[in-house]
Motif scaffolding. Structure first.
Motif, short mmCIF file in Angstrom:
data_model
loop_
_atom_site.label_atom_id
_atom_site.label_comp_id
_atom_site.label_asym_id
_atom_site.label_seq_id
_atom_site.Cartn_x
_atom_site.Cartn_y
_atom_site.Cartn_z
N THR A 178 0.89 -1.54 -0.05
CA THR A 178 -0.09 -0.17 0.11
C THR A 178 0.98 1.60 0.05
O THR A 178 1.09 2.53 -0.08
CB THR A 178 -1.12 -0.37 1.01
N ALA A 179 2.36 0.90 0.90
CA ALA A 179 2.80 2.68 0.54
C ALA A 179 3.46 2.74 -0.49
O ALA A 179 3.53 3.83 -1.36
CB ALA A 179 4.00 2.32 1.73
N PHE A 180 4.18 1.46 -0.66
CA PHE A 180 4.31 1.55 -2.94
C PHE A 180 3.61 2.10 -4.34
O PHE A 180 3.92 2.86 -3.82
CB PHE A 180 5.27 -0.01 -2.88
N PHE A 181 2.74 1.67 -3.53
CA PHE A 181 1.06 2.76 -4.06
C PHE A 181 1.28 3.92 -3.98
O PHE A 181 1.41 4.75 -4.74
CB PHE A 181 -0.15 2.02 -3.89
N THR A 182 1.16 4.02 -2.89
CA THR A 182 0.90 5.89 -2.32
C THR A 182 2.13 6.87 -3.00
O THR A 182 2.05 7.36 -3.89
CB THR A 182 0.79 5.82 -1.35
N ILE A 183 3.05 6.90 -2.77
CA ILE A 183 4.32 6.85 -2.83
C ILE A 183 4.91 7.42 -4.76
O ILE A 183 5.10 8.31 -5.06
CB ILE A 183 5.38 6.48 -2.94
N SER A 184 4.09 5.87 -5.36
CA SER A 184 4.27 6.01 -6.56
C SER A 184 3.63 7.29 -7.08
O SER A 184 3.60 7.62 -7.96
CB SER A 184 4.25 5.00 -7.54
N PHE A 185 2.35 7.87 -6.38
CA PHE A 185 1.42 9.22 -7.10
C PHE A 185 1.68 10.09 -7.08
O PHE A 185 0.76 11.02 -7.11
CB PHE A 185 -0.40 8.28 -6.27
N LEU A 186 2.40 10.02 -5.87
CA LEU A 186 2.95 11.32 -4.91
C LEU A 186 3.48 12.10 -5.78
O LEU A 186 3.03 13.77 -6.19
CB LEU A 186 3.71 11.32 -3.35
N PRO A 187 4.73 12.13 -6.33
CA PRO A 187 4.56 12.82 -7.80
C PRO A 187 4.23 13.46 -8.66
O PRO A 187 3.88 14.69 -9.05
CB PRO A 187 6.20 12.75 -8.31
N TYR A 188 3.14 12.81 -9.28
CA TYR A 188 2.30 12.35 -10.22
C TYR A 188 1.53 13.94 -9.38
O TYR A 188 0.79 14.89 -10.53
CB TYR A 188 1.44 11.07 -10.64
N HIS A 189 0.74 13.27 -8.19
CA HIS A 189 -0.24 14.62 -8.31
C HIS A 189 -0.18 16.13 -7.96
O HIS A 189 -0.67 16.78 -7.66
CB HIS A 189 -1.11 13.76 -6.79
N ALA A 190 1.58 15.79 -6.88
CA ALA A 190 1.51 17.53 -6.98
C ALA A 190 2.08 17.93 -7.82
O ALA A 190 2.13 19.17 -8.05
CB ALA A 190 3.11 17.47 -5.61
N LEU A 191 2.78 17.58 -9.07
CA LEU A 191 2.84 18.10 -10.58
C LEU A 191 1.81 18.79 -11.32
O LEU A 191 1.65 19.68 -11.92
CB LEU A 191 3.99 17.24 -11.32
N MET A 192 0.55 17.79 -11.14
CA MET A 192 -1.24 17.93 -11.68
C MET A 192 -1.52 19.37 -11.11
O MET A 192 -2.15 20.23 -11.63
CB MET A 192 -1.86 16.90 -11.63
N ILE A 193 -1.08 19.08 -9.82
CA ILE A 193 -1.45 20.54 -8.75
C ILE A 193 -1.04 22.01 -9.09
O ILE A 193 -1.44 22.61 -9.19
CB ILE A 193 -1.86 20.50 -7.54
N TYR A 194 0.36 21.31 -9.60
CA TYR A 194 1.30 23.19 -9.23
C TYR A 194 1.32 23.25 -10.63
O TYR A 194 0.83 24.58 -11.20
CB TYR A 194 2.76 22.71 -9.77
N ARG A 195 0.43 22.90 -11.83
CA ARG A 195 0.43 22.86 -13.20
C ARG A 195 -0.65 23.39 -13.30
O ARG A 195 -0.98 24.38 -13.95
CB ARG A 195 0.45 21.36 -14.14
N THR A 196 -1.69 23.18 -12.89
CA THR A 196 -3.10 23.16 -12.37
C THR A 196 -3.40 25.01 -12.00
O THR A 196 -3.41 25.92 -12.57
CB THR A 196 -4.60 22.62 -11.48
N VAL A 197 -2.29 25.27 -11.13
CA VAL A 197 -2.86 26.40 -10.17
C VAL A 197 -1.30 27.37 -10.69
O VAL A 197 -2.10 28.83 -10.41
CB VAL A 197 -2.27 26.22 -8.28
N VAL A 198 -0.26 26.52 -10.95
CA VAL A 198 0.78 27.74 -11.32
C VAL A 198 1.37 27.94 -12.33
O VAL A 198 0.84 29.63 -12.66
CB VAL A 198 2.21 27.85 -10.30
#
Length: 380
Positions: A295-315
């Motif tokens: 479960t931790a491996f699944f979570t960590i693999s998605f963190l960079p993607y979601h951080a990037l998508m938030i940054y791309r949408t907002v900034v």
């Protein structure tokens, strides 16, 4: 528009593809490991081991991720090879990889609920194998329904390269959607869904580890994880010990085993039960750790993607990037593809998997140190 020949355009495409070589290598390594690992997971957990709820969930993860590694990731490599061309499988790729990712998240949540019941509520009704199959199918169905908007968002996106004044195409949000808030709303929905799955996972595993820590400290769980017919030591003392004593009187001369019994038989039986309880606790804790690691491996693999998508949408929309920044952007954008290795991570930590693997490939000497089924779960 600048007029260039097809050969010149292909040369331009090749220069961009060379920049994306590290991305292609990353995808290729994920694909190869995923195909090999998930294939073995599907065969071993589907054909060679006991059909328990946990094994059913791991098998479902393996099936979903094998499809992704075998179909979608090769097409992703083709996209990296031809970045200035539109690949007709665009919509299918995005639909498939989004659907399997959501389904994997649902199944991991079901695994956490099953772990919580087995560890924290051992007397409650547990998830049985048939229910686990239904949950896996339902997870896939819901994930597919939630992924449908991807088909509407992605398509052939045509744009002009700066300075060169050349029109190229890629698989991305279409021109109509680029002027709409719909893609941002859907990306926001995916992020919220990720958080909605992550919060219960964190809470459940927190409660599980707290319970395991408390039971290890006090060892008050001793009789909890024995089978119902063997839970009471009182019944053992009343029924079995007198029988042992009776048999020992009549067979002490002929039975060398009885002659070697020293001390109080009741105390010997109690010590045996305590050892069994410790062993059962060890198995329960180890299986929980393997599932938590997955479960931790699944979570960590998605963190960079979601951080990037938030940054791309907002900034920023990430246009006109320098080569190094563009390469980093594309690597982070595909970080979530590591989730396809979730079943493989679990299998690597499972002695049962290695034992069965040694049966398939005797020459590999991959049998674990412990030959017993020490990775089987209690009451599974």
């Amino acid at each position: 528009m600048t007029n260039i020949t097809e050969i010149e355009f292909l040369a331009l495409n090749n220069r961009k593809a060379i920049l994306y070589v590290p991305v292609s290598i990353y995808i290729g390594m994920t694909m190869i490991i995923g195909i090999i690992g998930n294939s073995l997971v599907c065969y071993i957990y589907g054909r060679m081991v006991k059909h328990t709820p946990t094994n059913c969930f791991i098998l479902s993860l393996g099936i979903y991720d094998l499809i992704c590694c075998g179909v979608t990731l090769p097409l992703e490599i083709v996209e990296m090879r031809y970045p200035y061309y539109y690949i007709e499988t665009c919509k299918f790729q995005r639909l498939q990889i989004t659907g399997t990712a959501i389904a994997s998240g649902f199944i991991l949540l079901a695994i956490a609920v099953d772990r919580y019941i087995r560890v924290c509520k051992p007397h409650k009704s547990k998830i049985e194998s048939q229910l686990a199959v239904k949950i896996s199918i339902l997870s896939g169905t819901l994930a597919l329904a939630m992924s449908i908007p991807v088909v509407l968002i992605y398509g052939q996106h045509t744009y002009t390269l700066p300075k060169l004044n050349i029109t190229v195409s890629e698989c991305s949000s279409t021109a109509e959607n680029s002027r709409s808030v719909f893609p941002q709303i859907y990306y926001g929905f995916l992020f919220i869904l990720f958080v909605v799955i992550l919060i219960p996972l964190s809470i459940l595993y927190g409660l599980i580890w707290r319970t395991l820590h408390m039971r290890k400290k006090t060892f008050s769980f001793s009789m909890t994880y024995l089978s119902a017919s063997r839970n009471s030591f009182h019944n053992i003392a009343v029924n079995e010990v007198p029988l042992m004593l009776k048999q020992s009187k009549g067979k002490s001369k002929s039975n060398p085993t009885v002659n070697h019994i020293k001390g109080d038989p009741l105390q010997i039986r109690k010590s045996t039960i305590e050892k069994k309880n410790r062993y059962q606790f060890y198995k329960l804790k180890r299986t929980t750790f393997k599932l938590f690691l997955t479960t931790a491996f699944f979570t960590i693999s998605f963190l960079p993607y979601h951080a990037l998508m938030i940054y791309r949408t907002v900034v920023s929309d990430f246009v006109n990037l320098e080569p190094a920044a563009e390469l980093t952007y594309n690597l982070f954008l595909r970080s979530y593809q590591l989730y396809t290795l979730n079943p493989t991570v679990y299998a690597i930590c499972d002695n049962k998997f290695w034992t069965q693997l040694s049966v398939l490939f005797p020459f590999c000497h991959c049998r674990g140190k412990e030959e017993k089924e020490d990775s089987e779960e209690v009451e599974n």
